[in-house]
Design a protein around this motif. Structure first.
Motif: not given
Length: 125
Positions: A52-73
Motif C-alpha cells: 500500500d506504499g506505507v513506509t517505516s524507518y529506523a529513527d537513525s535514518v528518518k528524514g535522510r533516507f527514503t524508501i520507494s518501490g513498485d510492488s507490481a515490478k
C-alpha cells in the motif's frame, strides 16, 4: 532472487541511491525492506515499504533516507541523503519467505523477511 546495486564510497553529507530487483516468489502481503549490517554487530532494520506504499524507518535514518518501490515490478529503492560515517555498512534488500520454505527469520518493522540478496556496500568517510 534479490539483487542489490548502487552502493559505493561517498563523502560525509553525500547521497546514494540503492536499488533492489526481486524475482521469483512474492507473497500476497507484499513488503520489501532494507537492513544493514556491520561486521561484528547485529543487523539493523533501515526501512520497509508495503504493497500500500506505507513506509517505516529506523529513527537513525528518518528524514535522510527514503524508501520507494513498485510492488507490481518487485523493485524497491533506498534514497540515502546526508550520509554519515555511521551509515557505513553492507545494505541488504529483503522480502518475505513462504512458511513452507522456512518463513521469516528477521523482522524489518513488521515485514517478516526470509530472503535477502548478497548486499551492497556503502562506505561514508
Amino acid at each position: 532472487q534479490l539483487v542489490e546495486s548502487g552502493g559505493g564510497s561517498v563523502q560525509v553529507g553525500g547521497s546514494l541511491r540503492l536499488s533492489c530487483a526481486a524475482s521469483g516468489y512474492t507473497s500476497s502481503s507484499f513488503c520489501m525492506g532494507w537492513f544493514r549490517q556491520v561486521p561484528g554487530k547485529e543487523r539493523e532494520g533501515v526501512a520497509v515499504i508495503d504493497s500500500d506504499g506505507v513506509t517505516s524507518y529506523a529513527d537513525s535514518v528518518k528524514g535522510r533516507f527514503t524508501i520507494s518501490g513498485d510492488s507490481a515490478k518487485n523493485v524497491v529503492y533506498l534514497q540515502m541523503s546526508m550520509l554519515k560515517p555511521e551509515d557505513t555498512a553492507m545494505y541488504y534488500c529483503a522480502t518475505p519467505r513462504p512458511r513452507a520454505l522456512g518463513g521469516a527469520s528477521y523482522d524489518v518493522f513488521g515485514c517478516g523477511v526470509g530472503y535477502w540478496g548478497q548486499g551492497t556496500q556503502v562506505t561514508v568517510s
